[in-house]
Design a protein around this motif. Structure first.
Motif, PDB file in Angstrom:
ATOM      1  N   VAL A   1     -14.995   8.410   2.651  1.00 32.14           N
ATOM      2  CA  VAL A   1     -15.631   8.033   3.923  1.00 32.14           C
ATOM      3  C   VAL A   1     -15.488   9.130   4.966  1.00 32.14           C
ATOM      4  N   GLY A   2     -14.632  10.117   4.732  1.00 25.13           N
ATOM      5  CA  GLY A   2     -14.393  11.145   5.739  1.00 25.13           C
ATOM      6  C   GLY A   2     -13.704  12.336   5.108  1.00 25.13           C
TER       7      GLY A   2
ATOM      8  N   MET B   1      -4.462  17.400   6.686  1.00 24.70           N
ATOM      9  CA  MET B   1      -4.686  16.216   7.521  1.00 24.70           C
ATOM     10  C   MET B   1      -3.385  15.897   8.247  1.00 24.70           C
TER      11      MET B   1
ATOM     12  N   PHE C   1       0.817  -1.212   0.000  1.00 25.39           N
ATOM     13  CA  PHE C   1       0.000   0.000   0.000  1.00 25.39           C
ATOM     14  C   PHE C   1       0.848   1.257   0.000  1.00 25.39           C
TER      15      PHE C   1
ATOM     16  N   ARG D   1      -2.903   8.940   4.860  1.00 27.14           N
ATOM     17  CA  ARG D   1      -4.000   7.983   4.680  1.00 27.14           C
ATOM     18  C   ARG D   1      -3.512   6.819   3.822  1.00 27.14           C
ATOM     19  N   PRO D   2      -3.720   5.568   4.295  1.00 28.15           N
ATOM     20  CA  PRO D   2      -3.232   4.394   3.551  1.00 28.15           C
ATOM     21  C   PRO D   2      -4.225   3.876   2.502  1.00 28.15           C
ATOM     22  N   PHE D   3      -3.716   3.507   1.326  1.00 28.02           N
ATOM     23  CA  PHE D   3      -4.553   2.933   0.257  1.00 28.02           C
ATOM     24  C   PHE D   3      -3.781   1.835  -0.467  1.00 28.02           C
ATOM     25  N   SER D   4      -4.481   0.751  -0.769  1.00 27.91           N
ATOM     26  CA  SER D   4      -3.866  -0.365  -1.485  1.00 27.91           C
ATOM     27  C   SER D   4      -3.577   0.013  -2.929  1.00 27.91           C
TER      28      SER D   4
ATOM     29  N   LEU E   1      -5.676  -7.298   6.136  1.00 28.43           N
ATOM     30  CA  LEU E   1      -6.460  -6.566   7.131  1.00 28.43           C
ATOM     31  C   LEU E   1      -6.323  -5.065   6.926  1.00 28.43           C
ATOM     32  N   GLU E   2      -7.404  -4.354   7.188  1.00 31.60           N
ATOM     33  CA  GLU E   2      -7.345  -2.893   7.151  1.00 31.60           C
ATOM     34  C   GLU E   2      -7.747  -2.367   8.508  1.00 31.60           C
ATOM     35  N   THR E   3      -7.009  -1.375   8.969  1.00 34.37           N
ATOM     36  CA  THR E   3      -7.312  -0.804  10.268  1.00 34.37           C
ATOM     37  C   THR E   3      -6.914   0.660  10.235  1.00 34.37           C
ATOM     38  N   ARG E   4      -7.322   1.425  11.208  1.00 31.57           N
ATOM     39  CA  ARG E   4      -6.820   2.798  11.284  1.00 31.57           C
ATOM     40  C   ARG E   4      -5.324   2.721  11.493  1.00 31.57           C
TER      41      ARG E   4
ATOM     42  N   GLY F   1     -10.479  13.292   4.914  1.00 31.50           N
ATOM     43  CA  GLY F   1      -9.270  13.109   4.113  1.00 31.50           C
ATOM     44  C   GLY F   1      -9.598  12.670   2.695  1.00 31.50           C
ATOM     45  N   THR F   2     -10.433  11.667   2.570  1.00 31.60           N
ATOM     46  CA  THR F   2     -10.766  11.168   1.230  1.00 31.60           C
ATOM     47  C   THR F   2     -11.612  12.181   0.463  1.00 31.60           C
TER      48      THR F   2
ATOM     49  N   TYR G   1     -10.150   4.811  -4.209  1.00 30.97           N
ATOM     50  CA  TYR G   1     -10.469   5.159  -2.826  1.00 30.97           C
ATOM     51  C   TYR G   1     -11.926   5.561  -2.692  1.00 30.97           C
TER      52      TYR G   1
ATOM     53  N   PRO H   1      -0.008  -5.848   5.602  1.00 30.75           N
ATOM     54  CA  PRO H   1      -1.373  -6.129   6.051  1.00 30.75           C
ATOM     55  C   PRO H   1      -1.838  -7.559   5.773  1.00 30.75           C
TER      56      PRO H   1
HETATM   57  C1  LIG Z   1      -3.508  -1.149   4.459  1.00 24.82           C
HETATM   58  C2  LIG Z   1      -4.757  -0.365   4.113  1.00 24.82           C
HETATM   59  C3  LIG Z   1      -5.204  -0.328   2.812  1.00 24.82           C
HETATM   60  C4  LIG Z   1      -6.358   0.415   2.481  1.00 24.82           C
HETATM   61  N1  LIG Z   1      -6.764   0.418   1.178  1.00 24.82           N
HETATM   62  C5  LIG Z   1      -7.854   1.130   0.834  1.00 24.82           C
HETATM   63  C6  LIG Z   1      -8.265   1.186  -0.538  1.00 24.82           C
HETATM   64  O1  LIG Z   1      -7.644   0.571  -1.437  1.00 24.82           O
HETATM   65  N2  LIG Z   1      -9.368   1.935  -0.840  1.00 24.82           N
HETATM   66  C7  LIG Z   1     -10.081   2.602   0.132  1.00 24.82           C
HETATM   67  O2  LIG Z   1     -11.070   3.236  -0.192  1.00 24.82           O
HETATM   68  N3  LIG Z   1      -9.703   2.563   1.427  1.00 24.82           N
HETATM   69  C8  LIG Z   1      -8.607   1.852   1.810  1.00 24.82           C
HETATM   70  N4  LIG Z   1      -8.215   1.838   3.127  1.00 24.82           N
HETATM   71  C9  LIG Z   1      -8.999   2.612   4.104  1.00 24.82           C
HETATM   72  C10 LIG Z   1      -8.599   4.096   4.013  1.00 24.82           C
HETATM   73  O3  LIG Z   1      -7.282   4.238   4.489  1.00 24.82           O
HETATM   74  C11 LIG Z   1      -9.550   4.942   4.871  1.00 24.82           C
HETATM   75  O4  LIG Z   1     -10.855   4.862   4.363  1.00 24.82           O
HETATM   76  C12 LIG Z   1      -9.084   6.409   4.879  1.00 24.82           C
HETATM   77  O5  LIG Z   1      -7.867   6.527   5.576  1.00 24.82           O
HETATM   78  C13 LIG Z   1     -10.153   7.289   5.530  1.00 24.82           C
HETATM   79  O6  LIG Z   1      -9.671   8.610   5.591  1.00 24.82           O
HETATM   80  P1  LIG Z   1     -10.693   9.833   5.825  1.00 24.82           P
HETATM   81  O7  LIG Z   1      -9.902  10.976   6.339  1.00 24.82           O
HETATM   82  O8  LIG Z   1     -11.530  10.042   4.618  1.00 24.82           O
HETATM   83  O9  LIG Z   1     -11.666   9.284   6.923  1.00 24.82           O
HETATM   84  P2  LIG Z   1     -11.571   9.504   8.496  1.00 24.82           P
HETATM   85  O10 LIG Z   1     -12.151  10.850   8.814  1.00 24.82           O
HETATM   86  O11 LIG Z   1     -10.203   9.164   8.984  1.00 24.82           O
HETATM   87  O12 LIG Z   1     -12.584   8.366   8.943  1.00 24.82           O
HETATM   88  C14 LIG Z   1     -13.942   8.367   8.468  1.00 24.82           C
HETATM   89  C15 LIG Z   1     -14.603   7.058   8.819  1.00 24.82           C
HETATM   90  O13 LIG Z   1     -13.915   5.956   8.194  1.00 24.82           O
HETATM   91  C16 LIG Z   1     -13.453   5.046   9.179  1.00 24.82           C
HETATM   92  N5  LIG Z   1     -12.112   4.595   8.795  1.00 24.82           N
HETATM   93  C17 LIG Z   1     -11.026   5.359   8.677  1.00 24.82           C
HETATM   94  N6  LIG Z   1      -9.949   4.616   8.338  1.00 24.82           N
HETATM   95  C18 LIG Z   1     -10.377   3.356   8.236  1.00 24.82           C
HETATM   96  C19 LIG Z   1      -9.756   2.134   7.927  1.00 24.82           C
HETATM   97  N7  LIG Z   1      -8.449   2.047   7.683  1.00 24.82           N
HETATM   98  N8  LIG Z   1     -10.524   1.033   7.909  1.00 24.82           N
HETATM   99  C20 LIG Z   1     -11.826   1.095   8.180  1.00 24.82           C
HETATM  100  N9  LIG Z   1     -12.479   2.228   8.486  1.00 24.82           N
HETATM  101  C21 LIG Z   1     -11.764   3.341   8.521  1.00 24.82           C
HETATM  102  C22 LIG Z   1     -13.418   5.809  10.460  1.00 24.82           C
HETATM  103  O14 LIG Z   1     -13.573   4.977  11.586  1.00 24.82           O
HETATM  104  C23 LIG Z   1     -14.580   6.756  10.322  1.00 24.82           C
HETATM  105  O15 LIG Z   1     -15.786   6.116  10.639  1.00 24.82           O
HETATM  106  C24 LIG Z   1      -7.088   1.105   3.480  1.00 24.82           C
HETATM  107  C25 LIG Z   1      -6.625   1.055   4.807  1.00 24.82           C
HETATM  108  C26 LIG Z   1      -5.480   0.332   5.113  1.00 24.82           C
HETATM  109  C27 LIG Z   1      -4.995   0.295   6.539  1.00 24.82           C
END
Ligand SMILES: Cc1cc2nc3c(=O)[nH]c(=O)nc-3n(C[C@H](O)[C@H](O)[C@H](O)COP(=O)(O)OP(=O)(O)OC[C@H]3O[C@@H](n4cnc5c(N)ncnc54)[C@H](O)[C@@H]3O)c2cc1C
Length: 240
Positions: free
Chosen positions: A67-68, A44, A36, A48-51, A201-204, A70-71, A64, A231
């Motif tokens: 969801v919040g 921010m 990733f 922010r991690p993305f695959s 696995l994906e996590t914060r 950053g995105t 991506y 992951p």
């Molecule tokens: C190794 C890895 C690979 C990933 N690959 C992808 C990908 O290919 N495409 C993609 O769309 N997203 C991916 N994610 C998730 C992505 O990183 C988060 O959605 C993103 O960081 C959210 O940022 P934000 O500022 O928009 O949201 P925030 O404001 O940080 O969070 C908004 C909401 O999303 C939830 N959230 C935030 N981060 C995650 C997370 N990592 N897992 C589950 N819920 C989360 C929060 O709990 C909250 O409810 C990946 C995460 C990891 C750890």
């Protein structure tokens, strides 16, 4: 791992709230499908991690979901602007263990499985892909996987179906599975699928390079950092 500046070549929607971003710059740090990128977004504090969906010598692609904050900010950055990216993070999938892979993806867990399918296809190995989405508006990468020659099975929650409902059929002639998606889906797959497998696995996540230990998860071999020990984990390692 390499930290560098990348230029945005594409940034456009491909499904409901899901964007495709292509960034051009050095990709020598990418060695395995399933790795990733950790992307700095203006305003921010944490990256922010993305695959990685795909890469070539000139750049890489992510998909991506918004969801919040950053995105959302990321979706508003125009073509031609640059981003500070740490690339080549994480271990990635082990491709040496399968000749007949089953890819199981849920939602925005599908992107790293496309990278994997493409690299299997180069070795004349054609995966089966079992993909689950909330609705037809959320489908990503199904056509692209068909384009690689994969047999693709799509389940939609709006049809009352989940990937686990088609798992036995999809796994019938397969020797190994690779899964990425919501944790509930991964747990159900691990319980139900008798094949050996690896789960991503994906996590914060905070630093992304193993220093802060913020993404540590308990495994049967003790606490593991998802960013550097994962992951991707073998199914036997997970204490679910
Ligand atoms: C190794 C890895 C690979 C990933 N690959 C992808 C990908 O290919 N495409 C993609 O769309 N997203 C991916 N994610 C998730 C992505 O990183 C988060 O959605 C993103 O960081 C959210 O940022 P934000 O500022 O928009 O949201 P925030 O404001 O940080 O969070 C908004 C909401 O999303 C939830 N959230 C935030 N981060 C995650 C997370 N990592 N897992 C589950 N819920 C989360 C929060 O709990 C909250 O409810 C990946 C995460 C990891 C750890």
């Amino acid at each position: 791992m390499r930290q560098s500046i990348y230029i945005i070549m594409d940034n456009y929607p491909v499904a409901r709230d899901v964007y495709r971003l292509r960034l051009d710059g050095p990709t020598d740090a990418l060695t395995h499908a399933g790795q990733f990128a950790n992307i700095r977004i203006d305003g921010m504090y944490l990256r922010r991690p993305f695959s990685i969906v795909d890469w070539d010598s000139g750049g890489f692609v992510i998909l991506y979901k918004i969801v919040g904050e950053g995105t959302r900010k990321l979706s508003n950055i125009p073509i031609g602007r640059t981003l500070d990216v740490m690339l080549g993070l994480g271990n990635g999938f082990d491709m040496t263990v399968s000749r007949a892979p089953l890819l199981i993806g849920g939602g925005v867990g599908v992107p790293p499985l496309y990278a994997l399918a493409k690299r299997f296809a180069v070795n004349n190995i054609t995966p089966t892909a079992l993909l689950g989405f909330a609705s037809k508006y959320d489908i990503i990468l199904a056509d692209e996987l068909r384009g690689l020659g994969c047999k693709v099975i799509v389940t939609l929650e709006t049809d009352g179906q989940r990937v686990t409902d088609r798992l036995d059929e999809a796994a019938a002639d397969r020797d190994f599975y690779y899964a990425c998606g919501p944790e509930g889906m991964l747990r159900a797959v691990k319980r139900q699928c008798p094949l050996p497998g690896q789960l991503s696995l994906e996590t914060r996540m905070a630093c992304g390079v193993g220093l802060c230990r913020g993404c540590t998860r308990e495994t049967l071999a003790g606490g593991k950092r998802i960013c550097v020990d994962g992951p991707v984990f073998n199914k036997e390692a997970l204490a679910w």
